[in-house]
Design a protein around this motif. Structure first.
Motif, PDB file in Angstrom:
ATOM      1  N   ALA A  84       0.818  -1.135  -0.111  1.00 49.62           N
ATOM      2  CA  ALA A  84      -0.147   0.225  -0.124  1.00 49.62           C
ATOM      3  C   ALA A  84       0.970   1.370   0.110  1.00 49.62           C
ATOM      4  O   ALA A  84       0.436   2.347  -0.361  1.00 49.62           O
ATOM      5  N   LYS A  85       1.943   1.307   0.560  1.00 48.50           N
ATOM      6  CA  LYS A  85       2.876   2.297   0.578  1.00 48.50           C
ATOM      7  C   LYS A  85       3.753   2.555  -0.789  1.00 48.50           C
ATOM      8  O   LYS A  85       4.357   3.512  -1.106  1.00 48.50           O
ATOM      9  N   LEU A  86       3.682   1.361  -1.481  1.00 49.87           N
ATOM     10  CA  LEU A  86       4.671   1.513  -2.773  1.00 49.87           C
ATOM     11  C   LEU A  86       3.806   1.551  -4.054  1.00 49.87           C
ATOM     12  O   LEU A  86       4.660   1.931  -4.945  1.00 49.87           O
ATOM     13  N   TYR A  87       2.741   1.221  -4.151  1.00 53.58           N
ATOM     14  CA  TYR A  87       2.176   0.983  -5.313  1.00 53.58           C
ATOM     15  C   TYR A  87       0.618   1.898  -5.326  1.00 53.58           C
ATOM     16  O   TYR A  87      -0.128   1.761  -4.467  1.00 53.58           O
ATOM     17  N   ASN A  88       0.530   2.755  -6.434  1.00 50.20           N
ATOM     18  CA  ASN A  88      -0.779   3.390  -6.535  1.00 50.20           C
ATOM     19  C   ASN A  88      -1.887   2.531  -7.186  1.00 50.20           C
ATOM     20  O   ASN A  88      -1.683   1.209  -7.736  1.00 50.20           O
ATOM     21  N   PHE A  89      -3.127   3.108  -7.416  1.00 47.32           N
ATOM     22  CA  PHE A  89      -4.331   2.235  -7.983  1.00 47.32           C
ATOM     23  C   PHE A  89      -3.989   1.747  -9.266  1.00 47.32           C
ATOM     24  O   PHE A  89      -4.290   0.541  -9.762  1.00 47.32           O
ATOM     25  N   ASP A  90      -2.957   2.310 -10.278  1.00 41.22           N
ATOM     26  CA  ASP A  90      -2.837   1.890 -11.506  1.00 41.22           C
ATOM     27  C   ASP A  90      -1.710   0.797 -11.741  1.00 41.22           C
ATOM     28  O   ASP A  90      -1.077   0.384 -12.891  1.00 41.22           O
ATOM     29  N   SER A  91      -0.953   0.663 -10.412  1.00 43.08           N
ATOM     30  CA  SER A  91       0.443  -0.281 -10.519  1.00 43.08           C
ATOM     31  C   SER A  91      -0.241  -1.802 -10.876  1.00 43.08           C
ATOM     32  O   SER A  91      -1.011  -2.130 -10.290  1.00 43.08           O
ATOM     33  N   VAL A  92       0.706  -2.451 -11.542  1.00 44.41           N
ATOM     34  CA  VAL A  92       0.700  -3.955 -11.714  1.00 44.41           C
ATOM     35  C   VAL A  92       1.608  -4.557 -10.698  1.00 44.41           C
ATOM     36  O   VAL A  92       2.932  -4.283 -10.810  1.00 44.41           O
ATOM     37  N   LEU A  93       0.931  -5.268  -9.806  1.00 42.57           N
ATOM     38  CA  LEU A  93       1.999  -5.786  -8.746  1.00 42.57           C
ATOM     39  C   LEU A  93       2.261  -7.343  -9.099  1.00 42.57           C
ATOM     40  O   LEU A  93       1.238  -8.171  -9.118  1.00 42.57           O
ATOM     41  N   GLU A  94       3.351  -7.999  -9.110  1.00 39.57           N
ATOM     42  CA  GLU A  94       3.682  -9.150  -8.925  1.00 39.57           C
ATOM     43  C   GLU A  94       3.515  -9.674  -7.705  1.00 39.57           C
ATOM     44  O   GLU A  94       3.932  -9.220  -6.715  1.00 39.57           O
ATOM     45  N   SER A  95       3.074 -11.079  -7.450  1.00 44.67           N
ATOM     46  CA  SER A  95       2.556 -11.538  -5.964  1.00 44.67           C
ATOM     47  C   SER A  95       3.778 -11.824  -5.332  1.00 44.67           C
ATOM     48  O   SER A  95       3.622 -11.689  -4.073  1.00 44.67           O
ATOM     49  N   ASN A  96       5.087 -11.931  -5.751  1.00 52.84           N
ATOM     50  CA  ASN A  96       6.137 -11.950  -4.897  1.00 52.84           C
ATOM     51  C   ASN A  96       7.170 -10.789  -4.971  1.00 52.84           C
ATOM     52  O   ASN A  96       8.369 -10.803  -4.397  1.00 52.84           O
ATOM     53  N   ALA A  97       6.698  -9.629  -5.339  1.00 55.31           N
ATOM     54  CA  ALA A  97       7.534  -8.572  -5.441  1.00 55.31           C
ATOM     55  C   ALA A  97       8.191  -8.193  -4.021  1.00 55.31           C
ATOM     56  O   ALA A  97       9.379  -7.864  -4.034  1.00 55.31           O
ATOM     57  N   ILE A  98       7.558  -8.078  -2.972  1.00 61.06           N
ATOM     58  CA  ILE A  98       7.891  -7.747  -1.718  1.00 61.06           C
ATOM     59  C   ILE A  98       9.118  -8.734  -1.165  1.00 61.06           C
ATOM     60  O   ILE A  98      10.081  -8.355  -0.683  1.00 61.06           O
ATOM     61  N   GLU A  99       8.871 -10.046  -1.470  1.00 58.22           N
ATOM     62  CA  GLU A  99       9.825 -11.032  -1.104  1.00 58.22           C
ATOM     63  C   GLU A  99      10.966 -10.682  -1.668  1.00 58.22           C
ATOM     64  O   GLU A  99      12.057 -10.831  -1.083  1.00 58.22           O
ATOM     65  N   VAL A 100      11.039 -10.392  -3.112  1.00 58.40           N
ATOM     66  CA  VAL A 100      12.062 -10.068  -3.820  1.00 58.40           C
ATOM     67  C   VAL A 100      12.769  -8.912  -3.335  1.00 58.40           C
ATOM     68  O   VAL A 100      14.225  -9.055  -3.171  1.00 58.40           O
ATOM     69  N   HIS A 101      12.156  -8.084  -2.985  1.00 62.99           N
ATOM     70  CA  HIS A 101      12.732  -6.825  -2.575  1.00 62.99           C
ATOM     71  C   HIS A 101      13.511  -7.100  -1.119  1.00 62.99           C
ATOM     72  O   HIS A 101      14.574  -6.464  -1.039  1.00 62.99           O
ATOM     73  N   VAL A 102      12.931  -7.841  -0.402  1.00 62.18           N
ATOM     74  CA  VAL A 102      13.374  -8.014   0.993  1.00 62.18           C
ATOM     75  C   VAL A 102      14.775  -9.006   1.068  1.00 62.18           C
ATOM     76  O   VAL A 102      15.664  -8.740   1.411  1.00 62.18           O
TER      77      VAL A 102
END
Length: 230
Positions: free
Chosen positions: A182-200
């Motif tokens: 919620a802090k990284l992506y706006n309404f129009d963002s396309v988010l991959e399911s494992n994106a946060i895990e990859v960043h961490v």
């Protein structure tokens, strides 16, 4: 930082979104009180940039409604609000601040000044006076969007920096994956399911395995203090 721009001038709104987006913010732009209120009821924004002359009424209506909202759920009545308007009369500034605005900026303004005021609002909300954040030998400069470890610069992507900043500002509390998203992506963002895990994973590789901890099935956190020798 997740930002809600409430502005009915499309050119101004798009310009702000582009500028803030280049500095790592997730920005949603809405032109009216009604749509902005719906967004505040569904998303946890870090700051609201509020014009006063909106297509369906005066922005102070939204401000008053937000400040009178019950706590403990969305919308969060403590959400910082910065009024940005062409109304430069002293009486208008006094009214906006007395209704609960945290800052007041008259148009035209420099986007870099706006960004600096937003950072100051976040510091005050966190009860932090220093412009930088430290955790052991790691130092984060939100203004320059730089990170160093033991005095040496660490190269992070924009998303990695945003994840790190969100966790550092929340420490030692756990943030769930949806809260970080919620802090990284706006309404129009396309988010991959494992994106946060990859960043961490990349943050741990670059800044050490003990910096970001996992609470299995809950989320991630940075401890209040680093481990001795970490």
């Amino acid at each position: 930082m997740r930002v809600l721009v409430v502005e009915d001038d499309k050119g101004i709104a798009e310009g702000l979104a582009a500028h803030l987006g280049r500095t790592g913010h997730a920005v949603d732009c809405l032109p009216a009180i009604a749509t902005a209120w719906s967004a505040l009821c569904s998303e946890p924004y870090d700051v609201v940039l509020l014009d006063l002359g909106l297509e369906d009424g005066d922005g102070t209506v939204l401000l008053r409604r937000l400040r009178e909202a019950p706590g403990g759920r969305l919308p969060d009545p403590a959400t910082p609000v910065l009024i940005m308007t062409a109304r430069d009369q002293v009486a208008s500034r006094i009214e906006g601040l007395d209704l609960g605005a945290d800052d007041y900026l008259t148009k035209p303004f420099d986007p870099d000044e706006l960004a600096a005021r937003m950072r100051a609002l976040r510091r005050r909300l966190a009860g932090r006076a220093q412009p930088t954040l430290r955790h052991g030998d790691i130092e984060i400069d939100p203004a320059a969007r730089t990170v160093s470890r033991a005095g040496r610069p660490v190269d992070l992507s924009a998303r990695e920096f945003s994840v790190l900043l969100a966790l550092m500002e929340a420490r030692p509390h756990v943030l769930s994956r949806p809260q970080i998203e919620a802090k990284l992506y706006n309404f129009d963002s396309v988010l991959e399911s494992n994106a946060i895990e990859v960043h961490v994973h990349k943050l741990r590789r670059k800044l050490g395995d003990t910096l970001v901890r996992t609470v299995r099935g809950v989320g991630y956190y940075v401890p209040a203090e680093p481990e001795p020798g970490a």
